[in-house]
Design a protein around this motif. Structure first.
Motif, PDB file in Angstrom:
ATOM      1  N   VAL A  81       3.834  69.444  -3.279  1.00 44.07           N
ATOM      2  CA  VAL A  81       4.890  69.614  -2.275  1.00 44.07           C
ATOM      3  C   VAL A  81       6.071  68.717  -2.616  1.00 44.07           C
ATOM      4  CG1 VAL A  81       3.247  70.226  -0.450  1.00 44.07           C
ATOM      5  CG2 VAL A  81       3.955  67.850  -0.707  1.00 44.07           C
ATOM      6  N   PRO A  82       7.245  69.030  -2.068  1.00 47.29           N
ATOM      7  CA  PRO A  82       8.391  68.138  -2.291  1.00 47.29           C
ATOM      8  C   PRO A  82       8.216  66.835  -1.511  1.00 47.29           C
ATOM      9  CG  PRO A  82       8.994  69.937  -0.819  1.00 47.29           C
ATOM     10  CD  PRO A  82       7.598  70.214  -1.294  1.00 47.29           C
ATOM     11  N   LEU A  83       8.890  65.793  -1.950  1.00 48.02           N
ATOM     12  CA  LEU A  83       8.852  64.502  -1.274  1.00 48.02           C
ATOM     13  C   LEU A  83       9.533  64.623   0.084  1.00 48.02           C
ATOM     14  CD1 LEU A  83       7.991  61.524  -1.824  1.00 48.02           C
ATOM     15  CD2 LEU A  83      10.368  61.106  -2.438  1.00 48.02           C
ATOM     16  N   LEU A  84       8.816  64.275   1.140  1.00 51.38           N
ATOM     17  CA  LEU A  84       9.349  64.334   2.497  1.00 51.38           C
ATOM     18  C   LEU A  84       9.778  62.938   2.939  1.00 51.38           C
ATOM     19  CD1 LEU A  84       6.730  66.785   4.036  1.00 51.38           C
ATOM     20  CD2 LEU A  84       9.074  67.289   3.358  1.00 51.38           C
ATOM     21  N   PRO A  85      10.625  62.844   3.966  1.00 50.38           N
ATOM     22  CA  PRO A  85      11.167  61.531   4.362  1.00 50.38           C
ATOM     23  C   PRO A  85      10.129  60.455   4.664  1.00 50.38           C
ATOM     24  CG  PRO A  85      12.368  63.279   5.460  1.00 50.38           C
ATOM     25  CD  PRO A  85      11.214  63.929   4.746  1.00 50.38           C
ATOM     26  N   TYR A  86       8.951  60.815   5.149  1.00 53.05           N
ATOM     27  CA  TYR A  86       7.958  59.807   5.493  1.00 53.05           C
ATOM     28  C   TYR A  86       7.065  59.408   4.315  1.00 53.05           C
ATOM     29  CZ  TYR A  86       4.460  63.548   5.788  1.00 53.05           C
ATOM     30  OH  TYR A  86       3.617  64.592   5.500  1.00 53.05           O
ATOM     31  N   MET A  87       7.205  60.093   3.207  1.00 52.43           N
ATOM     32  CA  MET A  87       6.367  59.809   2.042  1.00 52.43           C
ATOM     33  C   MET A  87       7.005  58.700   1.210  1.00 52.43           C
ATOM     34  SD  MET A  87       5.489  63.668   0.864  1.00 52.43           S
ATOM     35  CE  MET A  87       4.467  64.761   1.814  1.00 52.43           C
ATOM     36  N   ASP A  88       6.153  57.809   0.678  1.00 52.63           N
ATOM     37  CA  ASP A  88       6.717  56.705  -0.087  1.00 52.63           C
ATOM     38  C   ASP A  88       6.089  56.513  -1.469  1.00 52.63           C
ATOM     39  OD1 ASP A  88       4.295  55.757   0.796  1.00 52.63           O
ATOM     40  OD2 ASP A  88       5.097  54.028   1.860  1.00 52.63           O
ATOM     41  N   ARG A  89       5.177  57.394  -1.853  1.00 50.73           N
ATOM     42  CA  ARG A  89       4.553  57.297  -3.175  1.00 50.73           C
ATOM     43  C   ARG A  89       4.555  58.662  -3.841  1.00 50.73           C
ATOM     44  NH1 ARG A  89      -1.452  55.530  -2.390  1.00 50.73           N
ATOM     45  NH2 ARG A  89      -1.401  57.651  -1.678  1.00 50.73           N
ATOM     46  N   PRO A  90       4.641  58.707  -5.141  1.00 43.27           N
ATOM     47  CA  PRO A  90       4.560  60.000  -5.833  1.00 43.27           C
ATOM     48  C   PRO A  90       3.262  60.756  -5.508  1.00 43.27           C
ATOM     49  CG  PRO A  90       5.319  58.307  -7.344  1.00 43.27           C
ATOM     50  CD  PRO A  90       4.928  57.606  -6.070  1.00 43.27           C
ATOM     51  N   ALA A  91       2.154  60.028  -5.292  1.00 40.10           N
ATOM     52  CA  ALA A  91       0.882  60.679  -4.982  1.00 40.10           C
ATOM     53  C   ALA A  91       0.935  61.444  -3.664  1.00 40.10           C
ATOM     54  CB  ALA A  91      -0.235  59.636  -4.929  1.00 40.10           C
ATOM     55  N   ASP A  92       1.885  61.089  -2.794  1.00 44.43           N
ATOM     56  CA  ASP A  92       2.004  61.773  -1.503  1.00 44.43           C
ATOM     57  C   ASP A  92       2.450  63.225  -1.640  1.00 44.43           C
ATOM     58  OD1 ASP A  92       1.240  59.474  -0.165  1.00 44.43           O
ATOM     59  OD2 ASP A  92       3.295  58.808   0.178  1.00 44.43           O
ATOM     60  N   THR A  93       2.861  63.612  -2.830  1.00 42.92           N
ATOM     61  CA  THR A  93       3.329  64.981  -3.052  1.00 42.92           C
ATOM     62  C   THR A  93       2.363  65.816  -3.892  1.00 42.92           C
ATOM     63  OG1 THR A  93       4.525  64.458  -5.093  1.00 42.92           O
ATOM     64  CG2 THR A  93       5.719  64.164  -3.015  1.00 42.92           C
ATOM     65  N   ARG A  94       1.376  65.180  -4.495  1.00 41.91           N
ATOM     66  CA  ARG A  94       0.522  65.865  -5.465  1.00 41.91           C
ATOM     67  C   ARG A  94      -0.668  66.585  -4.847  1.00 41.91           C
ATOM     68  NH1 ARG A  94       0.146  60.738  -8.748  1.00 41.91           N
ATOM     69  NH2 ARG A  94       2.222  60.574  -9.646  1.00 41.91           N
ATOM     70  N   ALA A  95      -0.980  67.731  -5.418  1.00 40.33           N
ATOM     71  CA  ALA A  95      -2.215  68.436  -5.056  1.00 40.33           C
ATOM     72  C   ALA A  95      -3.393  67.564  -5.466  1.00 40.33           C
ATOM     73  CB  ALA A  95      -2.278  69.785  -5.770  1.00 40.33           C
ATOM     74  N   GLY A  96      -4.433  67.559  -4.636  1.00 43.17           N
ATOM     75  CA  GLY A  96      -5.620  66.770  -4.927  1.00 43.17           C
ATOM     76  C   GLY A  96      -5.554  65.354  -4.400  1.00 43.17           C
ATOM     77  N   CYS A  97      -4.408  64.973  -3.844  1.00 43.24           N
ATOM     78  CA  CYS A  97      -4.272  63.641  -3.248  1.00 43.24           C
ATOM     79  C   CYS A  97      -4.368  63.767  -1.733  1.00 43.24           C
ATOM     80  CB  CYS A  97      -2.947  63.001  -3.654  1.00 43.24           C
ATOM     81  SG  CYS A  97      -2.893  62.593  -5.416  1.00 43.24           S
ATOM     82  N   LYS A  98      -4.634  62.639  -1.094  1.00 42.06           N
ATOM     83  CA  LYS A  98      -4.890  62.661   0.347  1.00 42.06           C
ATOM     84  C   LYS A  98      -3.648  62.326   1.170  1.00 42.06           C
ATOM     85  CE  LYS A  98      -9.657  62.117   1.043  1.00 42.06           C
ATOM     86  NZ  LYS A  98     -10.584  61.454   1.905  1.00 42.06           N
ATOM     87  N   HIS A  99      -3.620  62.874   2.370  1.00 42.84           N
ATOM     88  CA  HIS A  99      -2.591  62.553   3.358  1.00 42.84           C
ATOM     89  C   HIS A  99      -2.812  61.115   3.816  1.00 42.84           C
ATOM     90  CE1 HIS A  99       0.016  63.027   6.854  1.00 42.84           C
ATOM     91  NE2 HIS A  99      -0.959  62.560   7.616  1.00 42.84           N
ATOM     92  N   ARG A 100      -1.736  60.363   3.931  1.00 42.64           N
ATOM     93  CA  ARG A 100      -1.822  58.997   4.449  1.00 42.64           C
ATOM     94  C   ARG A 100      -1.018  58.921   5.736  1.00 42.64           C
ATOM     95  NH1 ARG A 100       0.255  54.579   1.561  1.00 42.64           N
ATOM     96  NH2 ARG A 100       2.060  55.898   1.243  1.00 42.64           N
ATOM     97  N   CYS A 101      -1.646  58.474   6.778  1.00 47.74           N
ATOM     98  CA  CYS A 101      -0.964  58.317   8.059  1.00 47.74           C
ATOM     99  C   CYS A 101      -0.537  56.850   8.186  1.00 47.74           C
ATOM    100  CB  CYS A 101      -1.872  58.723   9.215  1.00 47.74           C
ATOM    101  SG  CYS A 101      -1.007  58.619  10.785  1.00 47.74           S
ATOM    102  N   THR A 102       0.618  56.540   7.649  1.00 42.87           N
ATOM    103  CA  THR A 102       1.131  55.174   7.690  1.00 42.87           C
ATOM    104  C   THR A 102       1.916  54.961   8.985  1.00 42.87           C
ATOM    105  OG1 THR A 102       3.194  55.815   6.608  1.00 42.87           O
ATOM    106  CG2 THR A 102       1.354  55.153   5.164  1.00 42.87           C
ATOM    107  N   ASN A 103       2.235  53.723   9.274  1.00 42.59           N
ATOM    108  CA  ASN A 103       3.072  53.433  10.435  1.00 42.59           C
ATOM    109  C   ASN A 103       4.431  54.127  10.310  1.00 42.59           C
ATOM    110  OD1 ASN A 103       1.132  51.879  11.678  1.00 42.59           O
ATOM    111  ND2 ASN A 103       1.921  49.945  10.885  1.00 42.59           N
ATOM    112  N   ALA A 104       4.984  54.126   9.102  1.00 42.05           N
ATOM    113  CA  ALA A 104       6.273  54.785   8.879  1.00 42.05           C
ATOM    114  C   ALA A 104       6.160  56.291   9.134  1.00 42.05           C
ATOM    115  CB  ALA A 104       6.755  54.525   7.450  1.00 42.05           C
ATOM    116  N   ALA A 105       5.052  56.887   8.714  1.00 42.81           N
ATOM    117  CA  ALA A 105       4.842  58.322   8.950  1.00 42.81           C
ATOM    118  C   ALA A 105       4.758  58.604  10.450  1.00 42.81           C
ATOM    119  CB  ALA A 105       3.583  58.805   8.246  1.00 42.81           C
ATOM    120  N   MET A 106       4.004  57.790  11.187  1.00 42.21           N
ATOM    121  CA  MET A 106       3.873  57.999  12.639  1.00 42.21           C
ATOM    122  C   MET A 106       5.214  57.855  13.345  1.00 42.21           C
ATOM    123  SD  MET A 106       1.022  59.131  13.555  1.00 42.21           S
ATOM    124  CE  MET A 106       1.243  59.006  15.303  1.00 42.21           C
TER     125      MET A 106
END
Length: 154
Positions: A81-106
């Motif tokens: 997926v494309p990098l979204l405003p709440y994402m802060d690592r390249p892994a946040d966009t890759r298939a096979g990687c996990k969703h992270r619910c960070t304080n910034a994301a919330m």
């Protein structure tokens, strides 16, 4: 496929709830179908690449009358997926990687829900600054059980 979520303690899903003001149905014409559509759109925009279930209920467990939407996503992203405003690592966009619910994301999700309510002409509360009259979940359930006992006794 990605050899993740093999352990019992692995986070396999994330559950988000968009809860609308009980007055939105009567005052602003919010329907369960409209709320479902808003939830599906929110999910598509903010959790791309994840398998998801979006389910809307007409009332809370406390009979408050608030329409609310449950969004449950698979923790594992199955598409790049494309990098979204709440994402802060390249892994946040890759298939096979996990969703992270960070304080910034919330914080981002809360501001997006507030913007959605504003755009749709719905009531909203300030989700970013919290309530002055906070109670813990334990306090809520203690009061609820106490009221149930009183109701039964009456």
């Amino acid at each position: 496929r990605y050899e993740k979520n093999q352990k019992r303690e692995d986070v396999k899903s994330h559950h988000y709830i968009i809860s609308f003001d009980p007055r939105d149905a009567a005052d602003n014409g919010l329907t369960v179908d409209q709320a479902q559509g808003l939830g599906e759109k929110f999910c598509k925009e903010h959790f791309p690449g994840h398998q998801a279930i979006v389910c809307t209920h007409p009332d809370g467990h406390n009979h408050s009358g608030n329409i609310h939407v449950h969004i449950v996503i698979n923790s594992l992203r199955i598409e790049e997926v494309p990098l979204l405003p709440y994402m802060d690592r390249p892994a946040d966009t890759r298939a096979g990687c996990k969703h992270r619910c960070t304080n910034a994301a919330m914080e981002y999700f809360k501001s997006e829900v507030m913007e959605m309510c504003h755009r749709e002409g719905l009531y909203q509360i300030d989700l970013l600054n919290g309530s002055k009259e906070r109670i813990t979940e334990r306090e809520y359930w203690a009061a609820k059980k106490g009221q149930l006992a009183l109701d039964k006794e009456n």
